[in-house]
Design a protein around this motif. Structure first.
Motif, PDB file in Angstrom:
ATOM      1  N   PRO A 183       0.838  -1.206   0.000  1.00 21.58           N
ATOM      2  CA  PRO A 183       0.000   0.000   0.000  1.00 21.58           C
ATOM      3  C   PRO A 183       0.871   1.253   0.000  1.00 21.58           C
ATOM      4  O   PRO A 183       1.880   1.319   0.712  1.00 21.58           O
ATOM      5  N   LEU A 184       0.484   2.204  -0.804  1.00 22.93           N
ATOM      6  CA  LEU A 184       1.206   3.472  -0.908  1.00 22.93           C
ATOM      7  C   LEU A 184       0.230   4.622  -0.757  1.00 22.93           C
ATOM      8  O   LEU A 184      -0.964   4.475  -1.000  1.00 22.93           O
ATOM      9  N   GLY A 185       0.733   5.757  -0.340  1.00 22.87           N
ATOM     10  CA  GLY A 185      -0.110   6.928  -0.175  1.00 22.87           C
ATOM     11  C   GLY A 185      -0.544   7.497  -1.511  1.00 22.87           C
ATOM     12  O   GLY A 185       0.052   7.206  -2.558  1.00 22.87           O
ATOM     13  N   PRO A 186      -1.568   8.318  -1.497  1.00 23.13           N
ATOM     14  CA  PRO A 186      -2.041   8.945  -2.737  1.00 23.13           C
ATOM     15  C   PRO A 186      -1.027   9.959  -3.245  1.00 23.13           C
ATOM     16  O   PRO A 186      -0.255  10.525  -2.465  1.00 23.13           O
ATOM     17  N   PRO A 187      -1.010  10.202  -4.543  1.00 25.18           N
ATOM     18  CA  PRO A 187      -0.096  11.213  -5.086  1.00 25.18           C
ATOM     19  C   PRO A 187      -0.457  12.608  -4.573  1.00 25.18           C
ATOM     20  O   PRO A 187      -1.628  12.902  -4.313  1.00 25.18           O
ATOM     21  N   VAL A 188       0.562  13.434  -4.437  1.00 19.98           N
ATOM     22  CA  VAL A 188       0.375  14.804  -3.952  1.00 19.98           C
ATOM     23  C   VAL A 188       0.681  15.766  -5.094  1.00 19.98           C
ATOM     24  O   VAL A 188       1.810  15.800  -5.592  1.00 19.98           O
ATOM     25  N   GLY A 189      -0.322  16.509  -5.513  1.00 16.26           N
ATOM     26  CA  GLY A 189      -0.125  17.491  -6.564  1.00 16.26           C
ATOM     27  C   GLY A 189       0.285  18.833  -6.000  1.00 16.26           C
ATOM     28  O   GLY A 189       0.470  19.009  -4.798  1.00 16.26           O
ATOM     29  N   GLY A 190       0.429  19.792  -6.876  1.00 14.20           N
ATOM     30  CA  GLY A 190       0.770  21.140  -6.443  1.00 14.20           C
ATOM     31  C   GLY A 190       2.256  21.395  -6.452  1.00 14.20           C
ATOM     32  O   GLY A 190       3.070  20.501  -6.688  1.00 14.20           O
ATOM     33  N   ASN A 191       2.609  22.625  -6.169  1.00 17.88           N
ATOM     34  CA  ASN A 191       3.998  23.059  -6.203  1.00 17.88           C
ATOM     35  C   ASN A 191       4.627  23.051  -4.818  1.00 17.88           C
ATOM     36  O   ASN A 191       3.938  22.943  -3.801  1.00 17.88           O
ATOM     37  N   ILE A 250      11.118  24.783   8.739  1.00 15.84           N
ATOM     38  CA  ILE A 250      10.466  25.110   7.471  1.00 15.84           C
ATOM     39  C   ILE A 250      10.896  24.112   6.406  1.00 15.84           C
ATOM     40  O   ILE A 250      12.084  24.022   6.061  1.00 15.84           O
ATOM     41  N   GLU A 251       9.962  23.335   5.889  1.00 13.25           N
ATOM     42  CA  GLU A 251      10.247  22.311   4.887  1.00 13.25           C
ATOM     43  C   GLU A 251       9.355  22.528   3.668  1.00 13.25           C
ATOM     44  O   GLU A 251       8.311  21.882   3.527  1.00 13.25           O
ATOM     45  N   PRO A 252       9.757  23.428   2.753  1.00 17.24           N
ATOM     46  CA  PRO A 252       8.913  23.716   1.599  1.00 17.24           C
ATOM     47  C   PRO A 252       8.650  22.491   0.717  1.00 17.24           C
ATOM     48  O   PRO A 252       7.570  22.359   0.146  1.00 17.24           O
ATOM     49  N   GLY A 253       9.631  21.593   0.595  1.00 19.06           N
ATOM     50  CA  GLY A 253       9.446  20.409  -0.236  1.00 19.06           C
ATOM     51  C   GLY A 253       8.346  19.502   0.270  1.00 19.06           C
ATOM     52  O   GLY A 253       7.560  18.956  -0.517  1.00 19.06           O
ATOM     53  N   HIS A 254       8.278  19.319   1.571  1.00 21.96           N
ATOM     54  CA  HIS A 254       7.223  18.511   2.187  1.00 21.96           C
ATOM     55  C   HIS A 254       5.983  19.334   2.501  1.00 21.96           C
ATOM     56  O   HIS A 254       4.975  18.796   2.963  1.00 21.96           O
ATOM     57  N   ARG A 255       6.090  20.653   2.315  1.00 24.21           N
ATOM     58  CA  ARG A 255       5.000  21.600   2.586  1.00 24.21           C
ATOM     59  C   ARG A 255       4.536  21.496   4.034  1.00 24.21           C
ATOM     60  O   ARG A 255       3.359  21.394   4.345  1.00 24.21           O
ATOM     61  N   CYS A 256       5.530  21.514   4.922  1.00 28.13           N
ATOM     62  CA  CYS A 256       5.300  21.405   6.361  1.00 28.13           C
ATOM     63  C   CYS A 256       6.063  22.521   7.059  1.00 28.13           C
ATOM     64  O   CYS A 256       7.208  22.820   6.704  1.00 28.13           O
ATOM     65  N   VAL A 307       0.113  30.776   6.121  1.00 33.04           N
ATOM     66  CA  VAL A 307       0.710  29.476   5.823  1.00 33.04           C
ATOM     67  C   VAL A 307      -0.086  28.727   4.752  1.00 33.04           C
ATOM     68  O   VAL A 307       0.482  28.223   3.774  1.00 33.04           O
ATOM     69  N   PHE A 308      -1.384  28.655   4.937  1.00 32.94           N
ATOM     70  CA  PHE A 308      -2.205  27.850   4.025  1.00 32.94           C
ATOM     71  C   PHE A 308      -2.590  28.587   2.745  1.00 32.94           C
ATOM     72  O   PHE A 308      -2.574  27.993   1.663  1.00 32.94           O
ATOM     73  N   ARG A 350       0.775  22.392   3.530  1.00 31.24           N
ATOM     74  CA  ARG A 350      -0.349  21.493   3.784  1.00 31.24           C
ATOM     75  C   ARG A 350      -0.371  20.977   5.213  1.00 31.24           C
ATOM     76  O   ARG A 350      -1.356  20.361   5.640  1.00 31.24           O
ATOM     77  N   ARG A 351       0.680  21.237   5.969  1.00 25.26           N
ATOM     78  CA  ARG A 351       0.736  20.825   7.375  1.00 25.26           C
ATOM     79  C   ARG A 351       1.366  21.946   8.192  1.00 25.26           C
ATOM     80  O   ARG A 351       2.424  22.481   7.834  1.00 25.26           O
ATOM     81  N   TYR A 352       0.715  22.291   9.292  1.00 27.58           N
ATOM     82  CA  TYR A 352       1.136  23.374  10.179  1.00 27.58           C
ATOM     83  C   TYR A 352       1.236  22.783  11.578  1.00 27.58           C
ATOM     84  O   TYR A 352       0.258  22.225  12.091  1.00 27.58           O
ATOM     85  N   GLU A 353       2.407  22.882  12.200  1.00 27.50           N
ATOM     86  CA  GLU A 353       2.650  22.189  13.461  1.00 27.50           C
ATOM     87  C   GLU A 353       2.785  23.151  14.639  1.00 27.50           C
ATOM     88  O   GLU A 353       3.212  24.295  14.488  1.00 27.50           O
ATOM     89  N   TRP A 354       2.421  22.627  15.788  1.00 31.75           N
ATOM     90  CA  TRP A 354       2.581  23.329  17.081  1.00 31.75           C
ATOM     91  C   TRP A 354       3.180  22.308  18.026  1.00 31.75           C
ATOM     92  O   TRP A 354       2.623  21.231  18.223  1.00 31.75           O
ATOM     93  N   LYS A 355       4.329  22.622  18.613  1.00 33.85           N
ATOM     94  CA  LYS A 355       4.978  21.709  19.549  1.00 33.85           C
ATOM     95  C   LYS A 355       5.281  22.478  20.828  1.00 33.85           C
ATOM     96  O   LYS A 355       5.602  23.667  20.789  1.00 33.85           O
ATOM     97  N   CYS A 356       5.202  21.778  21.950  1.00 31.17           N
ATOM     98  CA  CYS A 356       5.502  22.453  23.214  1.00 31.17           C
ATOM     99  C   CYS A 356       5.955  21.430  24.253  1.00 31.17           C
ATOM    100  O   CYS A 356       5.729  20.223  24.108  1.00 31.17           O
ATOM    101  N   ASN A 357       6.602  21.946  25.275  1.00 28.66           N
ATOM    102  CA  ASN A 357       6.958  21.126  26.427  1.00 28.66           C
ATOM    103  C   ASN A 357       5.681  20.528  27.015  1.00 28.66           C
ATOM    104  O   ASN A 357       4.694  21.236  27.217  1.00 28.66           O
ATOM    105  N   GLU A 358       5.702  19.238  27.281  1.00 30.19           N
ATOM    106  CA  GLU A 358       4.525  18.570  27.832  1.00 30.19           C
ATOM    107  C   GLU A 358       4.059  19.226  29.132  1.00 30.19           C
ATOM    108  O   GLU A 358       2.865  19.196  29.455  1.00 30.19           O
ATOM    109  N   LEU A 359       4.971  19.850  29.866  1.00 31.38           N
ATOM    110  CA  LEU A 359       4.616  20.496  31.139  1.00 31.38           C
ATOM    111  C   LEU A 359       3.981  21.870  30.949  1.00 31.38           C
ATOM    112  O   LEU A 359       3.491  22.451  31.912  1.00 31.38           O
TER     113      LEU A 359
END
Length: 234
Positions: A8-16, A110-116, A145-146, A152-161
């Motif tokens: 199984p493989l993921g669907p193709p991703v279009g766009g620039n 910032i990862e423009p290639g992965h759009r993340c 961003v969008f 296509r992906r926007y992340e938020w990370k923080c210390n668990e505390l």
């Protein structure tokens, strides 16, 4: 020859490829404007509010600071001016044209290639915390961003505390992705990192809720909200 079932493989991703954010960008809202960090323009305004033992807690979950020497703080902002990842912005209040600096934020990993891309390094002065202006700042960054940069992906990370940060991510519409245990050592201390994300498929509904909450009609004469942001997503 025995035929083999394809993996199984993921669907193709279009766009620039997505665009990289620029510190020359101005994100303008009703309450706030975000501009590239400037040591010359912003250091002296911010310093009284981020220095000293009474303000040291503002840096508890950040990777730099606290600062008790304005020259060191100016040098820190000067370095942020030229950083390509993270890209730092100051948050200015649109208050009678005073352009008071009430916080800083950034795009990073910032990862423009992965759009993340990630939002982080949030430093909100008490005057900004838990206000419509703070929510609007995060709305403006997500929209950029969008809708402008093509991620296509926007992340938020923080210390668990960092409970306030975890609550803010969920309130804004980010989805909990998981806990990275023993993810970092920061200032000699263990950091377990909580990951959240928002994807382009989520954005239309999140945008609608944020804009409805931010609308002036959602606030009474004393500036109190009539409906919570979460209620607009139900």
């Amino acid at each position: 020859m025995t035929s083999r079932t394809p993996n199984p493989l993921g669907p193709p991703v279009g766009g620039n490829t997505a665009q990289r954010p620029s510190r020359e960008t101005r994100l303008v809202g009703r309450h706030v404007t975000l501009v590239g960090v400037s040591s010359a323009q912003h250091a002296d305004q911010l310093y009284p509010h981020i220095s000293g033992p009474e303000n040291a807690y503002l840096w508890d979950y950040l990777f730099d600071g606290p600062f008790d020497d304005i020259a060191v703080f100016r040098a820190n902002l000067k370095a942020k001016e030229t950083s390509q990842d993270p890209v730092f912005y100051s948050i200015l209040l649109n208050d009678q044209g005073n352009n008071e600096v009430v916080g800083m934020t950034s795009y990073l990993r910032i990862e423009p290639g992965h759009r993340c891309i990630e939002v982080g390094s949030l430093l909100f002065l008490p005057k900004l915390q838990r206000t419509p202006a703070a929510t609007e700042a995060m709305y403006l960054m997500a929209r950029h961003v969008f809708e402008d940069l093509g991620y296509r992906r926007y992340e938020w990370k923080c210390n668990e505390l960092n409970a306030p940060s975890r609550r803010a991510a969920l309130r804004l519409g980010f989805t909990y992705d998981g806990l990275f245990r023993k993810h970092m050592i920061v200032r000699g201390l263990n950091r377990d990192t909580t990951w959240f994300s928002m994807i382009d498929d989520d954005w239309p509904g999140i945008k609608q809720a944020l804009e409805a909450w931010l609308d002036p009609s959602n606030f009474d004469g004393e500036g109190k909200q009539k409906k919570r942001l979460e209620e607009f997503r139900q």
